[in-house]
Structures are given as structure tokens and as C-alpha cells.
Write a protein that holds these residues in place. Sequence first.
Motif, PDB file in Angstrom:
ATOM      1  N   LYS A   1      19.038   7.415  44.847  1.00 51.57           N
ATOM      2  CA  LYS A   1      20.293   6.865  44.301  1.00 51.57           C
ATOM      3  C   LYS A   1      21.257   6.483  45.414  1.00 51.57           C
ATOM      4  CE  LYS A   1      20.193   9.221  39.833  1.00 51.57           C
ATOM      5  NZ  LYS A   1      20.880  10.184  38.949  1.00 51.57           N
TER       6      LYS A   1
ATOM      7  N   GLU B   1      15.405  12.354  44.133  1.00 51.93           N
ATOM      8  CA  GLU B   1      16.074  11.411  43.250  1.00 51.93           C
ATOM      9  C   GLU B   1      17.476  11.097  43.765  1.00 51.93           C
ATOM     10  OE1 GLU B   1      16.495   8.773  40.215  1.00 51.93           O
ATOM     11  OE2 GLU B   1      14.678   9.869  40.824  1.00 51.93           O
ATOM     12  N   ALA B   2      18.167  12.107  44.304  1.00 54.90           N
ATOM     13  CA  ALA B   2      19.501  11.877  44.869  1.00 54.90           C
ATOM     14  C   ALA B   2      19.429  10.961  46.086  1.00 54.90           C
ATOM     15  CB  ALA B   2      20.146  13.207  45.241  1.00 54.90           C
TER      16      ALA B   2
ATOM     17  N   LYS C   1      15.045  16.990  42.443  1.00 57.54           N
ATOM     18  CA  LYS C   1      16.365  16.369  42.334  1.00 57.54           C
ATOM     19  C   LYS C   1      16.846  15.813  43.673  1.00 57.54           C
ATOM     20  CE  LYS C   1      18.155  18.919  38.359  1.00 57.54           C
ATOM     21  NZ  LYS C   1      19.237  19.790  37.841  1.00 57.54           N
ATOM     22  N   THR C   2      16.467  16.447  44.773  1.00 53.29           N
ATOM     23  CA  THR C   2      16.884  15.953  46.091  1.00 53.29           C
ATOM     24  C   THR C   2      16.324  14.569  46.362  1.00 53.29           C
ATOM     25  OG1 THR C   2      16.947  18.232  46.877  1.00 53.29           O
ATOM     26  CG2 THR C   2      16.960  16.500  48.537  1.00 53.29           C
TER      27      THR C   2
END
Length: 543
Positions: A133, A129-130, A126-127
Motif C-alpha cells: 500500500k 500488505e502495508a 499484514k506487513t
Amino acid sequence: MIRILCVLLIILQPFISFSQRDVRKDSIYPENIKLEKSAFRLKQNKADSIKYYANDTVFKLIPDPLSHLDNVGFRFIVRELDMNNVKKRHQTDSLQDAVQMLLQYVKNDSIRNMVYYLKEYFEKRKTEEALRKVKRQIKLEKILSYQPGILKPEEYETDETWKTHALEELYDYVEHDPVHQWIREISRDSVLIGVKNYQNDSIKFWINNGKQDFKRFWLKKNKRDSIGIWVQNTKNRSVRILVDDDVYQQSVQKSKMRGTSVRLVEKISSDHYKLAKLGKYKRYSKKWKLGATLGISFNQGHVSDSWAGGGESSIATISTIGAFANLAKGNHTWDNTLEIKYGLLKSGDNGFRKNEDRIEFITKYGQKAVKNWYYSALFNLKTQAVKGYDYSNDESRKLKSDFFAPAYIIASVGMDYKPNKKLSVLLSPIAAKYTIVRDTAMIDQTAFGVDIDKKVKKEIGSYVNVSHKLKFWGDLSLENKLTLYSNYTMKPKNIDIDWEMILVMPINQYMSTKFSTHLISDADTGSKVQFKENLEVGVRYRF
């Protein structure tokens, strides 16, 4: 005087009440003194509750360091262990240190949070992907800032300059943080898979990349046809390969390639595999190249007695065995070949007669001199396996040859030119040739150039050996073997020639057609040129 004191009390009463406005009834407050970090002060109020306060003041609440533990009983055990973790007579220093280390882990909630963060990073990424973004948003903000004519949404009507700067600072901090870079590096500790086709097109990807995505690839062969496959990363560090529909498979004609095997797949269940953990190992390359070819061919023709044109029925068979063992180590090479060929022929009412009999062994050692040249030494032995007869006389047959009668031995030293694996030219200025007839009582040795009172003929001369193999496509090949020998002591201009040509035309994986010619010119065996030709169709198997 009393009146004056009463007036003073009335005047000072509001000031005394103001100074004690936060003081509660039925409460106990400690003196304002410094306490140790491990000490706590007790506060008693109407609710009879126990609170934790800071070291230097009773008005600041101290958070419970074990508040993240939901089990109240376990909290009590941890506190008791922490206070009583002193060295006992039956305990060692290592046990005390071990208990203290575990207590530190239990009490430190930040370590637990970091562990959960690492676990989620490895599983879901998730990091990353963050970060992607936020990076896209920064680029979008910059594009909009350089195009003022474009209408912006409501969220861009505020102070977007400061927001973009804040996002950049946040992105740069996380992206360049050494701890995050270390986490990213160890999370990619996996196996790099590479797939390459016949045209050297390739794709590479890490199995443990945190994604379950597909990659498209085409497997192409030398015949320009191709098969489409999909390679997918799945969970537990495994790979899934899917083949397109309407693909027809057939057996591979080429022999299997052998190499060092490494265990990469570990079976967990009947349908679940994952990459096995590999330790350090020593890689050994194969120095010897071994191989063998077995072949047998048939030829049959039938002519009936009523056939007006006449003729005889016949049947023929030839068996061949070819083996090689080659060594390549540094600047040294050692090539060994063995060829055995035997054939029988039956024509008409005659019995089976020999029409092919040959045993040849060649060993050649070379040490690299310069570029494509090698110092070489060669040993060549030629003979036959069984007896050979002359059937020119219809009444009886005459023995002409046998095992080691004759046998030809050539030993030479010289320079070998090997620009590639297909061509070898050995030039030997010094070579010894021996012609041996083992049985001189039954066999005429003079037919092979040996004196009538001897069994061995010795010659010294020069020797040339040429070997060339040309591959057209697949297993279709043309091979030429040529040897030249000149005797220094007797008629050096009379050069002995031995030339063999072999054309192999495969039919399928196991069947092939072979056309061969063999030409020999040797003054010791007669002035005529010897020539033989064979066309074989049969079964062949290679190891």
C-alpha cells in the motif's frame, strides 16, 4: 539590633517561601544521592502510596517493569524469584541459568511483542500488505507531482513533497532491514508446487504464501483435449484442487509410473490434511527396469455339414509371455529379454496340433566407448518347449523336434550402435554358433545341419543383430528383429537370415490385434525359404 534582625526576616521571607514552593507537608524526601539500579526510594504522602523513582532524582517516576503482567500475584512471585535466584545446594548451575532465562522472558515485554508480531506476520502477512500500500501511494504521489494539471484532493494540498520523502524513507528502511528480510525468508520455508501439462505449460507457487487464492490451469493431453482445474492455497499448508463442471473421466490406458515415494500429507482428522514435516532422506533411483507382457488370442471358425462350398471348422489359440530386465548404470548397460510362445490348432475331426512353439532368451552387456557406440557381448539361445510332429502321413505321425532338439546358441562380441532406445545395431566380427540336437535316436539331426555321428555343430563367423521399434501414436507400434550370420569356414556367402516383424494395433486397454511375420533362410535346414504369418486378436496385460 533586634529591630534590624526583624527587618531582615521580613525582607527574606518571600525568598524563603519561593524556594520551598513545591515542598508538600507531611512528606519525606531523601537526600540527593546516587543509588544502585536495583534500589528504590520510598516516598510517603497523604495518600500513603508507594512510587518508584529514578536513581539520581526523586522527581522522575520509574515505570514498573512488570506492568504488562495483569496477575498481581504472579508479579509478586516473579519479583521474589528474581531476588532469591541464588545458587542452592540442591540446585545446579543449569537450573539457575534456566530460571534466569525464563525470568528474562517474563520481564522483557519487547520479546513478547516481537513474538506476537512474528505470529501475526506468518498468519496474516499484514506487513507485506502495508508495504504494498505504501509503495502504491508513493507511485501515486510521484505521478501526481509530474502532472500539475490534474486536480488533487484536499489531502494533497499540503506539503506533499515532504510526505512522499518520509514515506520513501519508511518503506526503504523496512524493506531493506535485515531482520525483516530474515522474517520474510523463513516465512516462505515451505514446499514449491509445480503443475505441468502435456504441452509443458506450467505454474509454480509456494504453498505457504499467506494467501488463500485460486490459480487457473489447463490439463492438456496428446489428443488436444483439455480439462480446466483450479488450484487453491488453503490454511495449514494444504492444497485444494477443483475440476470444472461437465468433465467426464475414463480409465487411463497407460501403465502407472513408479518412482520414489515421499510422504507429503499427514492426516489430522477425517477431512483435514496438511503437509508432513520432512527430514533428511537419501534418494534412490531405480537402476533396474523390469516388465512383462502376458497375452492370449483365439481364432474360431465353424462350417456346417450342409455348407455347399465345403470346408472344415477350426479353432486356434496362441499364448505369449514376454519379459525384460534392463540395467543402466553410468557407462554400463545390461539388457535381458525372454520370450515364450505356444499355440494349438484344431481343424475338422483332427485333434489339437501344435502350430507355434518358441523359447528365446537374449542377454547383452555393453560398455560405452564413444558417443553412441558400446563395446558389447551377446548371448542368444533359441529352442522349443514340447515335441513337434510331421502330420503329412495320414496313417501315422513322425517326431521331428523336441526340447533342445534343436537348440541354437550364439555368443558374440563386437560394437553396438545405440543412438536412442528404439534402435540397436550390433556388429560382431567374431561370433560362435552352436546347433544342438539332444535326442539323435528319435530325431534326425541332419535335418538341422548336424553331422550324422554328432549331436553338436560348431561354427565360427560374423554376426549382425538389428532391433528397431517404431511407435506411431499411443500403443500402435511396429517392431523389426533381424539377425544375419555368415560362417567363415564353410560357404561364407550363404548368409543365415532370421527376420521377424510384429505390428501391434491396440483396441482398448486390455485387447489388441497383432500381425506378425517370420522369415528364415538357413542352408543347413534346406534350400527353401521358411515363412510363417499370424494374425491374432486377443487379450494382453502388461506389468
